[in-house]
Structures are given as structure tokens and as C-alpha cells.
Design an enzyme around this catalytic site. Structure first.
Site, PDB file in Angstrom:
ATOM      1  N   ASP A  22      28.233  69.905  37.638  1.00 49.75           N
ATOM      2  CA  ASP A  22      27.315  70.785  38.367  1.00 49.75           C
ATOM      3  C   ASP A  22      27.985  71.311  39.627  1.00 49.75           C
ATOM      4  O   ASP A  22      28.479  70.539  40.441  1.00 49.75           O
ATOM      5  CB  ASP A  22      26.049  69.992  38.725  1.00 49.75           C
ATOM      6  N   ASN A  24      26.390  73.985  41.632  1.00 42.24           N
ATOM      7  CA  ASN A  24      25.475  74.587  42.611  1.00 42.24           C
ATOM      8  C   ASN A  24      24.350  73.635  43.045  1.00 42.24           C
ATOM      9  O   ASN A  24      23.314  74.067  43.523  1.00 42.24           O
ATOM     10  CB  ASN A  24      24.900  75.905  42.088  1.00 42.24           C
ATOM     11  N   ASP A  26      22.050  71.946  41.684  1.00 45.17           N
ATOM     12  CA  ASP A  26      20.691  71.880  41.132  1.00 45.17           C
ATOM     13  C   ASP A  26      20.537  70.715  40.151  1.00 45.17           C
ATOM     14  O   ASP A  26      19.502  70.557  39.510  1.00 45.17           O
ATOM     15  CB  ASP A  26      20.291  73.207  40.467  1.00 45.17           C
ATOM     16  N   ASP A  30      26.936  73.321  34.803  1.00 41.35           N
ATOM     17  CA  ASP A  30      26.934  74.774  34.634  1.00 41.35           C
ATOM     18  C   ASP A  30      28.311  75.282  34.204  1.00 41.35           C
ATOM     19  O   ASP A  30      29.285  74.521  34.158  1.00 41.35           O
ATOM     20  CB  ASP A  30      26.466  75.462  35.931  1.00 41.35           C
ATOM     21  N   ASP A  99      28.060  77.322  19.903  1.00 31.42           N
ATOM     22  CA  ASP A  99      27.100  76.681  19.013  1.00 31.42           C
ATOM     23  C   ASP A  99      26.220  77.784  18.441  1.00 31.42           C
ATOM     24  O   ASP A  99      25.722  78.633  19.183  1.00 31.42           O
ATOM     25  CB  ASP A  99      26.248  75.679  19.813  1.00 31.42           C
ATOM     26  N   ASP A 201      24.618  74.736  13.758  1.00 29.61           N
ATOM     27  CA  ASP A 201      23.575  73.712  13.785  1.00 29.61           C
ATOM     28  C   ASP A 201      22.809  73.649  12.456  1.00 29.61           C
ATOM     29  O   ASP A 201      22.374  74.683  11.945  1.00 29.61           O
ATOM     30  CB  ASP A 201      22.605  74.082  14.922  1.00 29.61           C
ATOM     31  N   GLU A 252      27.182  71.819  10.753  1.00 33.60           N
ATOM     32  CA  GLU A 252      26.529  70.503  10.871  1.00 33.60           C
ATOM     33  C   GLU A 252      25.585  70.335   9.683  1.00 33.60           C
ATOM     34  O   GLU A 252      24.724  71.179   9.460  1.00 33.60           O
ATOM     35  CB  GLU A 252      25.746  70.418  12.182  1.00 33.60           C
ATOM     36  N   HIS A 324      26.537  64.775  21.006  1.00 33.11           N
ATOM     37  CA  HIS A 324      25.403  64.677  21.919  1.00 33.11           C
ATOM     38  C   HIS A 324      24.171  64.041  21.276  1.00 33.11           C
ATOM     39  O   HIS A 324      23.170  63.843  21.954  1.00 33.11           O
ATOM     40  CB  HIS A 324      25.060  66.085  22.431  1.00 33.11           C
ATOM     41  N   ASP A 325      24.211  63.766  19.969  1.00 28.06           N
ATOM     42  CA  ASP A 325      23.077  63.139  19.284  1.00 28.06           C
ATOM     43  C   ASP A 325      23.304  61.660  18.996  1.00 28.06           C
ATOM     44  O   ASP A 325      22.400  60.984  18.514  1.00 28.06           O
ATOM     45  CB  ASP A 325      22.828  63.834  17.928  1.00 28.06           C
TER      46      ASP A 325
HETATM   47  O1  TEU Z   1      20.883  68.028  15.022  1.00 27.20           O
HETATM   48  C1  TEU Z   1      20.413  67.923  13.716  1.00 27.20           C
HETATM   49  C2  TEU Z   1      19.828  66.642  13.357  1.00 27.20           C
HETATM   50  O2  TEU Z   1      19.441  66.441  12.214  1.00 27.20           O
HETATM   51  C3  TEU Z   1      19.645  65.691  14.448  1.00 27.20           C
HETATM   52  O3  TEU Z   1      18.424  66.014  14.997  1.00 27.20           O
HETATM   53  C4  TEU Z   1      19.689  64.289  14.039  1.00 27.20           C
HETATM   54  O4  TEU Z   1      18.908  64.058  12.897  1.00 27.20           O
HETATM   55  C5  TEU Z   1      19.130  63.492  15.127  1.00 27.20           C
HETATM   56  O5  TEU Z   1      19.739  63.860  16.334  1.00 27.20           O
HETATM   57  C6  TEU Z   1      19.394  62.064  14.887  1.00 27.20           C
HETATM   58  O6  TEU Z   1      18.793  61.399  15.912  1.00 27.20           O
HETATM   59  C7  TEU Z   1      21.045  69.277  15.557  1.00 27.20           C
HETATM   60  C8  TEU Z   1      21.495  69.183  16.997  1.00 27.20           C
HETATM   61  O7  TEU Z   1      22.733  68.554  17.057  1.00 27.20           O
HETATM   62  C9  TEU Z   1      20.435  68.458  17.788  1.00 27.20           C
HETATM   63  O8  TEU Z   1      20.823  68.236  19.105  1.00 27.20           O
HETATM   64  C10 TEU Z   1      19.194  69.299  17.736  1.00 27.20           C
HETATM   65  O9  TEU Z   1      18.150  68.618  18.368  1.00 27.20           O
HETATM   66  C11 TEU Z   1      18.789  69.634  16.303  1.00 27.20           C
HETATM   67  O10 TEU Z   1      19.863  70.057  15.488  1.00 27.20           O
HETATM   68  C12 TEU Z   1      17.800  70.770  16.307  1.00 27.20           C
HETATM   69  O11 TEU Z   1      18.449  71.947  16.678  1.00 27.20           O
HETATM   70 CA    CA Z   2      24.134  73.681  38.238  1.00 24.28          CA
END
Ligand code: TEU
Ligand code: CA
Length: 548
Positions: A22, A24, A26, A30, A99, A201, A252, A324-325
Site C-alpha cells: 500500500d 497511499n 488507505d 495498490d 485475471d 477464472d 482455472e 489466494h484461495d
Molecule cells: O475460484 C474458484 C473456486 O472454485 C474457488 O472458489 C474454490 O472452490 C474455493 O476458493 C475453495 O475454497 C475462483 C477464484 O480464484 C476465487 O477467488 C473466486 O472467489 C471464485 O473463482 C469466483 O470468482
Molecule cells: Ca492503497
């Protein structure tokens, strides 16, 4: 490998902008913050950056709910910032991949706003609207990935719309050729700016079973994934857009099998370069991801073997432990206590020596760990908050729910990137949108850069090896010590020779099979995390690669 297949020799680094840096104050990462760290990423040696969504969005699902595909969200900066980022990345010889979230939009997207107005609105068929069943129930029994039914009733027209994810993420109707044209135009808009490709996605969800049958598993799968027209749509997208640019694509694909993956990634079919499988990420749970179990290494090995073998010489694999999931890999399949550094390196070896394109998720190169927030209030992620409510009603205890969140929650990956030991790990001078993991004092980039034995430099070395040794890209995969519960050992083989990889997934010292031992005795080491490698067995969390 032809020159357009640069992605086969590349290592991709995923940036989750909200949590990266970050500038700025907030409390939200960013784009200028990313630009500031490009030299850090260059030092690591990655070739491609993948940005999680930075488009205009109400942020119901952290940007995976897009309101305007052609605009940057104010939270992250302006279009000029993004263009600058692209330019600065290119200057450093790094590529930038966006993405692409086109299975659904935000319900605030103008298409959906129009679509909801009336049954004869020109945008009506941009989304999936259906009448309820005669008994007044939703059109199917499908449930949303984030809990509750996948259909939402809309008073204005008396129909339901489909949302595989949140209510605020209505699914687009890919059967409609006008929608597809609009998506392709939008993709060209970004590629004409010079973007180097897309991570797509849940792209295998874009074709649904036209019969809309009730699901047998209680969630609607398999009917909303890998539908009958998915290959046709991807081929069309390739024809109309992708084939005109020198770009990389990764789809994905939850619920895709190696057989599916062969079709999606075989260059002859002209669809995608590679896909993300979920199979290896689902092994430590029983069905529902929150019903977590310990990992059975034998199953993990079998699974990698299956994918490595199926796609060899046909398509291409992506290789990932983190995104990130997903929870942090060192906390998940390694040891985030005593053996944190050691096991993070072992896991890196194990993955990076396989065939495919490796993906590193921000902080993985530091051995960042899962987070244990005391209270639910500190969590932000829609999936886990919905899950908590739903399972609480089903009778789960608070303790069991918190434990499941510690083990599996998506916020484990979303705490701020840890840059140094100043407040909030140097991520922000303001109040972070989600608290930093308190271990930033000890685990941070500044520390890693100052320590030649850090996880960071180990990743750097692995990335370099990929450039030097063609076998890593090209060799075939042979699993060794198949039944061993602790050791993941395999060979990469081609005409010139082979690499032999041994990884100990336990804190115990373990033995190596006789045959393997014979092969590695006295052989040169390519890389190792163990000072005393090349003895009779493996030390705790040892990972070593031999040249045979
Ligand atoms: O993720 C697809 C997905 O199936 C995931 O939601 C997964 O099942 C879940 O995270 C398991 O806990 C993609 C993106 O990576 C995710 O961040 C999004 O929330 C999702 O699609 C909807 O766009
Ligand atoms: Ca920021």
C-alpha cells in the site's frame, strides 16, 4: 519447444494486489505499490507476473465480481498506473498477465442491471434466467460454492438467475453469441494494450448442461462444469482473439480430470496453454473442504504421477502449491514451526522439479505461514464467513469451526505481504484491510534478502536451474518409492540422463530404498536444503536433487 512457447520455461508469480503493498495509506495494496516492488521480483527471477483482478468492482469477492471490465478500480489506482506497471515490467523483461473473470460479473455490471429490467430487455440473455419449479422451488437444487442456493429469485420479472458463486456474482450466458463477442472485444482491448495473457477464472464453468438437471451430489456438480460446449467456446475464443497475439493462457478448472486437461491443453485443439487442477488441493479433506483431514502422501504422489504422465508430450501442466484461495503450503504440507525454512525449501524442490510451469504466490518465497486470528471478526473472506454461519446452524461448535478456518480458510493467503519488521510488516502506514500475521517480525522480505540461506534465495536458485537444465522442462516423470508414506521421490528422464529428486515430508530421519540409494551414491548434487546430504537416508524435511 517453439519460440511462442516461452511460457514452458517461465516461472509465474501471482500478485494479490489488495494485500501486496500500500502506498497511499488507505490500508489497501495498490498498483503503484506493485511498481515499487518490481525490482524485488526481478531479483527473485520470475518471468511472468499474474495480477488478481484490479478491475472496477464492488469488492464483494475481492474483485472477482467485476462491474466494469475496462476500468481500474479506484482502490488500486488508475488506468495510467496499470499502463505504467506494464511498461515497467516489460522494461525489466517480465511479462504481465491479467485475471479474466468471465463466468460471471458483478450484479452491478450494466449488463446485469439491464438484464434484470424486463424479460424482453436486449441484455436479458446475457445471464441465465429461469422459471422456478411448479412447486415454487428454484429451477434446480444446485447450491452456490459460497453457501445457500445457486439461484436467486428476482421480483421484477418473477424469474430466478443463476449464481454459482455469491448472489452478487450472476453467471453469464455463454450460449448467447452477442455476449461472447463482447467478451472477445474486451479481451482484445487488454491485449492491444500489450498485456501478455490471461489467467481465466473458473473457465470450465462457462458451458452448463442445457437440461439443467438436479445435482446428485447436492451441489449441482457435474452439471455446471465442463459442459457440452466448453471446447467449442474456447476454440472460438482462441480463433477470434488469442491466436492473434503471442500470449500465455491458464484456465482455472475445478473438477477437471487429466483427460479433460489433455483436451484443454493439447496445442492441436487450439484452446488453452495449461490449466489449474484442484485434485491435489482436495486430498486433505473429505468431500466438503471444511471436513479437513491430514494429508496421505501416498495419494499426493499418485495424483502428481497421474497428471505428470497424462500430459507429458500431449499438453502442459501448471504447478502450484499456493494461491489466494488456498492455505499456506508450509503450514499445510510442511512444518511452520521448527522446520519452517527447511520444509518450505523441500516443498519448493518437490514442485519445481516437475514438468510444467510453476506458479509462486506472493509470500511463498518467504515461507509465509497460515494465520490464527482469535475472533471471527478479524476475518474478511466471504466464503469462510458464510460457511461459519451455515455450519453453526447445522450444529458445528465454534471451536471446530475456528479450527477449520485456521486449516482451510482463504484468508490464510490474504494477510498482507510481509516486507519488514515495522508495523503491519511494512505493508501499510495506515490501517490494513485485514490484519497482518503477527509473525512478520521474524518472517519478512528484508530479513530474507539479508540471509543467504533464506527461502527467497532458494526459490531464486530453483528458477535459475530451470533456465539452465532443459531436463526440468522436457524430461519425463517416473515415480519412485511409490508406497513410502514419508518420501516423495521421482526421476526426470530424457535421452541425455536424468535428475533424481528425493523429498522427506516428515520431521523424522527416514531411509531410502536400496535401488534409489544405489543410483544416487556419489552422484553430484544439483540442489539441496541439507548440509549433510548424500548419506544413507534423508534428514528431517530434506529435499535433494541428484544428477544421474
Ligand atoms: O475460484 C474458484 C473456486 O472454485 C474457488 O472458489 C474454490 O472452490 C474455493 O476458493 C475453495 O475454497 C475462483 C477464484 O480464484 C476465487 O477467488 C473466486 O472467489 C471464485 O473463482 C469466483 O470468482
Ligand atoms: Ca492503497
Amino acid at each position: 519447444m517453439n519460440k511462442h512457447e516461452w511460457w514452458k520455461k517461465s516461472v509465474v508469480y501471482q500478485i494479490y494486489p489488495k494485500s501486496f503493498n500500500d502506498t497511499n495509506r488507505d490500508g489497501i495494496g495498490d498498483i503503484p505499490g506493485i511498481i515499487e516492488k518490481l525490482d524485488y521480483l526481478k531479483e527473485l527471477g520470475v518471468d511472468v507476473l499474474w495480477l488478481s483482478p484490479v478491475y472496477d468492482s464492488p469488492q464483494e469477492d475481492n474483485g472477482y465480481d467485476i462491474r466494469n471490465y475496462r476500468q481500474v478500480d479506484d482502490l488500486f489506482g488508475r488506468m495510467e498506473d496499470l499502463e505504467k506497471l506494464l511498461e515497467e515490467a516489460h522494461k525489466r523483461d517480465m511479462k504481465l498477465v491479467m485475471d479474466l473473470v468471465v463466468n460471471h460479473t458483478s450484479d452491478e455490471h450494466p449488463w446485469f442491471v439491464e438484464s434484470s429490467k424486463s424479460k424482453d430487455n436486449p441484455y436479458r440473455d446475457y445471464y441465465i434466467w429461469k422459471e422456478g419449479k411448479e412447486n415454487g422451488e428454484p429451477p434446480t437444487n444446485w447450491t452456490s460454492v459460497f453457501g445457500g442456493p445457486a439461484w436467486e429469485y428476482d421480483e421484477t420479472t418473477g424469474h430466478y438467475y443463476l449464481h454459482i458463486f455469491a448472489k452478487k456474482q450472476p453467471d453469464l450466458n455463454w450460449e448467447n453469441p452477442k455476449l461472447r463477442e463482447d467478451i472477445y472485444d474486451m479481451m482484445k482491448f487488454w491485449l492491444d494494450k500489450g498485456m501478455d495473457g490471461f489467467r481465466m477464472d473458473v473457465i470450465n464453468f462457462i458451458s452448463k448442461d442445457p437440461e439443467y438437471p438436479d445435482g446428485e451430489n447436492g451441489d449441482g456438480s457435474p452439471y455446471f462444469m465442463n459442459g457440452p460446449r466448453v471446447h467449442e467456446f474456447l476454440q472460438e475464443m482462441n480463433q477470434e482473439v488469442l491466436s492473434n497475439y503471442d500470449v500465455m493462457t491458464v484456465g482455472e478448472m475445478p473438477g477437471a480430470s487429466p483427460e479433460d486437461a489433455k483436451r484443454y491443453t493439447n496445442p492441436e485443439n487450439e484452446e488453452l496453454n495449461m490449466i489449474f487442477t484442484f485434485e491435489h488441493m482436495d486430498l486433505d479433506s473429505n468431500g466438503d473442504k471444511w471436513n479437513w483431514t491430514n494429508l496421505d502422501l501416498v495419494r499426493l504422489k499418485e495424483n502428481f504421477e497421474k497428471w505428470q504422465t497424462a500430459l507429458h508430450g500431449v499438453g502442459w501442466n501448471s504447478l502450484y502449491w499456493n494461491n489466494h484461495d488456498q492455505p499456506r503450503i508450509v503450514s499445510r504440507f510442511g512444518d511452520d514451526g521448527e522446520y519452517r525454512v527447511k520444509s518450505a525449501k523441500m516443498l519448493a524442490i518437490c514442485l519445481h522439479m516437475m514438468q510444467g510451469t510453476p506458479y509462486i504466490y506472493q509470500g511463498e518465497e518467504l515461507g509465509m505461514t497460515n494465520v490464527h486470528f482469535e475472533t471471527l471478526e478479524e476475518y474478511r473472506n466471504i466464503e469462510l464467513l458464510n460457511m461459519y454461519k451455515e455450519k453453526k446452524e447445522q450444529g458445528w461448535s465454534h471451536e471446530d469451526l475456528m479450527k477449520a478456518i485456521y486449516v482451510k480458510g482463504r484468508d490464510n493467503a490474504r494477510t498482507p505481504m510481509q516486507w519488514n519488521d515495522s508495523e503491519n510488516g511494512g505493508f501499510t502506514d495506515g490501517t490494513p484491510w485485514i490484519q497482518a500475521n503477527p509473525n512478520y517480525n521474524e518472517i519478512n522480505a528484508e530479513q530474507a534478502l539479508a540471509d543467504e540461506n533464506s527461502v527467497f534465495y532458494f526459490y531464486q536458485q530453483l528458477i535459475r536451474l530451470r533456465k539452465e537444465i532443459d531436463l526440468i522442462t522436457d524430461g519425463r516423470f517416473e515415480l519412485l518409492m511409490r508406497e513410502d508414506p514419508n518420501v516423495f521421490a521421482y526421476k526426470r528422464v530424457d535421452d541425455e540422463g536424468s535428475l533424481l529428486v528425493v523429498c522427506n515430508f516428515s520431521s523424522e530421519e527416514v531411509a531410502i530404498d536400496e535401488e534409489v540409494l544405489k543410483e544416487i551414491q556419489g552422484k553430484p548434487i544439483v540442489i539441496t536444503n541439507e548440509a549433510e546430504a548424500n548419506r544413507d537416508g534423508l534428514a528431517s524435511y530434506e529435499g535433494t536433487v541428484y544428477r544421474i
